[in-house]
Design a protein around this motif. Structure first.
Motif, PDB file in Angstrom:
ATOM      1  N   SER A  53      38.759  18.215  33.445  1.00  0.00           N
ATOM      2  CA  SER A  53      39.166  19.175  32.456  1.00  0.00           C
ATOM      3  C   SER A  53      39.088  20.755  32.872  1.00  0.00           C
ATOM      4  CB  SER A  53      38.595  18.915  31.301  1.00  0.00           C
ATOM      5  OG  SER A  53      37.203  19.420  31.385  1.00  0.00           O
ATOM      6  N   ASP A  54      39.720  21.502  31.938  1.00  0.00           N
ATOM      7  CA  ASP A  54      39.596  23.018  31.918  1.00  0.00           C
ATOM      8  C   ASP A  54      38.064  23.525  32.051  1.00  0.00           C
ATOM      9  OD1 ASP A  54      42.377  23.411  32.352  1.00  0.00           O
ATOM     10  OD2 ASP A  54      42.350  23.802  29.976  1.00  0.00           O
ATOM     11  N   ASP A  55      37.250  22.675  31.547  1.00  0.00           N
ATOM     12  CA  ASP A  55      35.760  23.288  31.572  1.00  0.00           C
ATOM     13  C   ASP A  55      34.930  22.483  32.490  1.00  0.00           C
ATOM     14  OD1 ASP A  55      35.352  20.481  30.432  1.00  0.00           O
ATOM     15  OD2 ASP A  55      34.167  21.260  28.966  1.00  0.00           O
ATOM     16  N   ASP A  56      35.529  22.213  33.688  1.00  0.00           N
ATOM     17  CA  ASP A  56      35.085  21.071  34.761  1.00  0.00           C
ATOM     18  C   ASP A  56      34.421  20.059  34.485  1.00  0.00           C
ATOM     19  OD1 ASP A  56      36.082  23.116  36.585  1.00  0.00           O
ATOM     20  OD2 ASP A  56      34.464  24.544  36.618  1.00  0.00           O
ATOM     21  N   THR A  57      34.735  19.541  33.386  1.00  0.00           N
ATOM     22  CA  THR A  57      33.994  18.000  32.948  1.00  0.00           C
ATOM     23  C   THR A  57      34.812  16.992  34.043  1.00  0.00           C
ATOM     24  OG1 THR A  57      33.305  18.724  31.089  1.00  0.00           O
ATOM     25  CG2 THR A  57      33.503  16.317  31.224  1.00  0.00           C
TER      26      THR A  57
END
Length: 82
Positions: free
Chosen positions: A70-74
């Motif tokens: 994801s965008d938040d590096d998850t």
């Protein structure tokens, strides 16, 4: 970490990959030396463990794996390409 010109030349002459230098920097055991320097090396146990894990990773790489992030590096999921 910065690798000096001297170290780059010695790596090339001695067949030591810059990737191995990075690995030793991350996992190596430090031994203090004179002149405010230290030695980085892997002990026998770490060498054996790392070799086993790297063999497992090589087998997984060959199975054509991908990761969705994801965008938040998850990491959302992982899978094999078919």
């Amino acid at each position: 970490m910065t690798i000096s010109q001297h170290a780059q030349k010695r790596c090339q002459q001695r067949g030591i990959s810059p990737d191995l230098v990075v690995l030793l920097n991350a996992l190596g055991m430090e031994t203090q030396q004179k002149g405010n320097t230290y030695l980085l090396e892997l002990d026998k146990h770490t060498q054996k463990t790392l070799t086993k894990k790297l063999k497992q990773l090589l087998m997984q790489i060959q199975r054509n794996v991908f990761v969705v992030i994801s965008d938040d590096d998850t990491v959302i999921t992982t899978a094999h390409k078919h």
